[in-house]
Design an enzyme around this catalytic site. Structure first.
Site, PDB file in Angstrom:
ATOM      1  CG  ASP A  35      -1.994  -1.021   1.120  1.00 43.08           C
ATOM      2  OD1 ASP A  35      -2.728  -1.212   2.090  1.00 43.08           O
ATOM      3  OD2 ASP A  35      -2.102  -1.640   0.043  1.00 43.08           O
ATOM      4  CB  ALA A  36       3.840   2.238   1.979  1.00 49.01           C
ATOM      5  CD  GLU A  37       6.809   1.600  -4.512  1.00 48.45           C
ATOM      6  OE1 GLU A  37       7.327   1.986  -3.443  1.00 48.45           O
ATOM      7  OE2 GLU A  37       7.327   1.785  -5.626  1.00 48.45           O
ATOM      8  CB  ILE A  85     -10.650  10.148   4.691  1.00 49.81           C
ATOM      9  CG1 ILE A  85     -12.126  10.040   5.042  1.00 49.81           C
ATOM     10  CG2 ILE A  85      -9.936  11.087   5.657  1.00 49.81           C
ATOM     11  CD1 ILE A  85     -12.379   9.502   6.413  1.00 49.81           C
ATOM     12  CE  LYS A 123      -6.856   5.253   5.798  1.00 54.98           C
ATOM     13  NZ  LYS A 123      -8.091   4.883   5.101  1.00 54.98           N
ATOM     14  CE  LYS A 321      -3.185   5.489   4.472  1.00 50.78           C
ATOM     15  NZ  LYS A 321      -2.898   4.685   3.278  1.00 50.78           N
ATOM     16  CB  CYS A 439      34.928 -22.741  12.176  1.00 50.11           C
ATOM     17  SG  CYS A 439      34.037 -21.434  11.339  1.00 50.11           S
TER      18      CYS A 439
END
Length: 677
Positions: A35-37, A85, A123, A321, A439
């Site tokens: 969504d953010a993209e 909105i 939201k 947001k 090792c």
DNA sequence: CAGCCTCGAGTTCT
DNA sequence: CTCGAGGCTG
């Protein structure tokens, strides 16, 4: 190309890109970007169109809320449009005050006038729907669609038990349209995916997609099996209903009519909005469902209509947001780490990206089969998530964005640190370096494990110091630690006399320890803290344990063939016996054969969760054990008490679900104090 | 043998 | 905190 032509090209590109994502998101229910993209692309387009009004066209995605109905569902024209909105970019306190300022200006209020009253609510991250009740009966449910026209999903919505089929009133209005969000609780989402996994079906990426997918099921019988939930947050068309004067009043009235309304809301001035925002931000991960952020609305409906709209967005509401929990970034490299047990762990080095409030640069890819399953390659664009958990995770890759020639990742056949053969046992998912203590990586990890708080508790012996001590060849084995002197330490960087003396003092103090700590510190495979305690209690002395046969080890509680074999093999190695002897020779000691304390908690299993007001976790554990109790890591039906501190997590929820008695710190102390003052 | 319960081991960032 | 595996139980 002129500057204007370049902007026009970018605008066209953005529109095409957004249209493609819309199609995937709304029509196919298979989102192609987080969504953010999507929001970022959308805002860039909005900004360009605002700067260049001549480029704006009526068919731009910014001119309508996106999406179109699926085939198979009848279109529904909303009698009152379902608007979106405005999403505020500045979500700080200043952003809230700016909203208040805009509202006051539009209303023509002066500084001396009383404050505007707002309503704040969550939201939700779900699917917006319109429910139409005629004479109190649910007659139609529609998705938002493009805001003007949605899809008729009545059959599926009727299966949601949170939604009343009939309003709980004797005098229902002729028409009442209720708007709200269909969503999935996180626990319901988990069990849904769990069930899908068990059937071998595809799982959903997140609750939102699962909710959207369920509502779009053509077969209501399938939708009925999806545990969807619903919250009402607004109105559509009404006829013959005495609409309350405020938004908060509307929600209260809807609640009375039998509609679910989220109780996480508040009414007040702009200061209350800011408090609400901070309060929810702090509790976001603990909420039972996903949210995007919070919404602020002018509470008075009269003032709302006075404020009106700018294009399609109400002037009287704004969404703030929270930082996105999913973001896109690229894989710059895949490196392989070597753990204490020799396990090779591939780690994705990521281009720094801000997710869930922190900048993430690393994410574990766990093992070869995990990489194969997700098909992560160097150069890939990946979705990174930082959900309720703190640990970043690569959710999946975006195949469209893979650079040409990106090769699948191959687990190395040799240890990247020491070059020894890396072996993947049949049926195992992990590869391991076969080099053992040859090792350097394993030696470092063994030292760090030895020094950790729960083991020998050597304060100040951290990653950086161990790194230097091993690389400089000053420390090779565990006993070497006890032969360190000021001279040797002076060779190290960032090690002045003072800190060297502190480290030596800490090492010296660690000589006095307990048998369980010492056993745990040795780092025997499959022997953690709990098993070390069981072994110490059963054998009493180290010598008895070292000489124990596999059969004798099997007599210990919680020890089966695998663990017994591991312990026996460990002490059968001359090298390991030598290490133990040398450590003893260096003055490591404990009092052997301690009897288990009898106390008020004898035989009780206790689980700790959250932060206690005064006791540290370790102190609480020590206290409980000194009273004969056992501290377990997870809650089950066999747990006797759960001690709950602040910011308790999933363990509290599980305890409540299982009906396990809860205690706070005071309650715990009282319980102990009742017998042991 | 399946399913539950626990423990061990690995992991990120501030 | 979560995953996976070891151990125990019905």
């Amino acid at each position: 190309m002129t500057a204007v032509a370049a902007v026009a090209a970018r605008v066209a590109e953005l529109r095409a890109s957004i249209a493609a994502h819309d199609h995937a998101y709304y029509v196919l229910d298979a989102p192609t970007v987080p969504d953010a993209e999507y929001d970022r692309l959308f805002r860039e387009l909005q900004a360009l169109e605002a700067e260049h009004p001549d480029l704006a066209t009526p068919d731009s995605p910014t001119r309508r809320v996106s999406g179109r109905p699926l085939e198979g569902f009848a279109p529904v024209t909303h009698r009152v449009a379902m608007l979106s909105i405005r999403t505020e970019t500045d979500t700080t306190e200043a952003g809230a005050r700016a909203f208040d300022g805009r509202v006051r200006r539009e209303l023509g209020l002066a500084d001396g006038d009383p404050p505007v009253v707002y309503a704040a609510e969550l939201k939700f991250d779900g699917l917006a729907v319109n429910l139409r009740y005629e004479d109190g009966v649910l007659v139609q449910a529609a998705t938002r669609g493009d805001g003007e026209t949605g899809e008729d999903v009545t059959q599926n919505v009727r299966t949601i038990r949170a939604i009343p089929l009939r309003l709980t009133t004797d005098a229902p209005p002729p028409v009442l349209e209720v708007r709200g969000e269909v969503y999935l609780r996180r626990d319901d989402f988990e069990s849904l995916n769990e069930a899908a996994r068990n059937r071998g079906d595809k799982t959903f990426v997140n609750p939102r997609n699962a909710a959207a997918g369920s509502i779009r099921q053509l077969d209501p019988a399938i939708a009925a099996q999806r545990p969807l939930s619903f919250f009402a947050y607004g109105l559509g068309e009404t006829q013959g209903w005495a609409v309350p004067a405020t938004h908060s009043g509307v929600l209260d009235a809807l609640l009375v009519l039998g509609l679910p309304v989220c109780h996480e809301r508040t009414v007040g001035t702009v200061d209350d909005l800011i408090r609400f925002h901070a309060d929810i931000a702090a509790r976001r991960d603990a909420l039972p469902f996903d949210i995007d952020g919070v919404v602020y609305k002018v509470d008075s409906l009269a003032l709302q209509s006075q404020l009106g709209f700018v294009t399609r967005e109400p002037r009287w509401a704004v969404a703030h947001k929270y930082p996105p929990q999913e973001m896109l970034t690229t894989v710059e490299a895949i490196e392989v780490q070597v753990g204490r047990t020799g396990k090779l762990t591939p780690v994705a080095r990521l281009a720094p990206v801000f997710v869930g409030g922190v900048t993430v640069t690393n994410a574990t890819l766990h093992n070869a089969s995990e990489i194969e399953r997700k098909d992560v390659r160097v150069g890939d664009t990946v979705i990174v998530r930082r959900a309720g958990d703190v640990i970043p995770e690569v959710v999946g890759v975006m195949p469209d964005r893979r650079p040409p020639g990106a090769a699948p990742f191959a687990m190395p056949c040799a240890c990247p640190v020491c070059g020894s053969l890396a072996v993947r046992e049949e049926g195992e998912v992990d590869s391991r370096c076969s080099g053992g203590l040859i090792c350097a990586a394993q030696r470092k990890q063994a030292l760090l494990h030895f020094a950790q708080r729960r083991a020998m508790d050597i304060d100040g012996l951290g990653e950086k110091i161990v790194e230097q001590l091993v690389d400089a060849g000053i420390v090779r084995t565990l006993p070497d630690l006890y032969r360190l002197g000021l001279l040797k330490l002076a060779e190290l960087e960032r090690m002045a006399e003072k800190s060297a003396a502190n480290l030596l003092a800490a090492i010296d103090a660690s000589r006095q320890t307990t048998l369980p700590r010492f056993l745990f510190a040795l780092g025997i495979r499959h022997v953690g803290e709990a098993t070390a305690k069981d072994l110490a209690r059963h054998f009493g002395t180290l010598d008895a344990l070292m000489d124990a046969s596999v059969e004798a080890l099997l007599q210990v509680e919680q020890v089966g063939p695998v663990v017994a074999e591991s312990i026996h093999t460990f002490f059968a190695q001359p090298h390991q016996r030598e290490v133990v002897e040398q450590l003893r020779a260096c003055g490591i000691r404990w009092s052997e054969g301690e009897a288990a304390a009898k106390g008020p908690l004898a035989g009780k299993t206790v689980v700790l969760t959250g932060t206690l007001p005064t006791l540290t976790r370790d102190a609480a554990q020590a206290l409980i054990e000194s009273c004969g109790g056992r501290v377990a890591g997870s809650v089950s039906a066999k747990t006797h008490f759960v001690v709950v501190g602040s910011e308790a997590g999933s363990k509290l929820a599980r305890a409540q679900a299982l009906g396990v008695p809860l205690l706070d710190e005071a309650g715990l102390l009282e319980l102990l104090g009742a017998v042991v003052p």
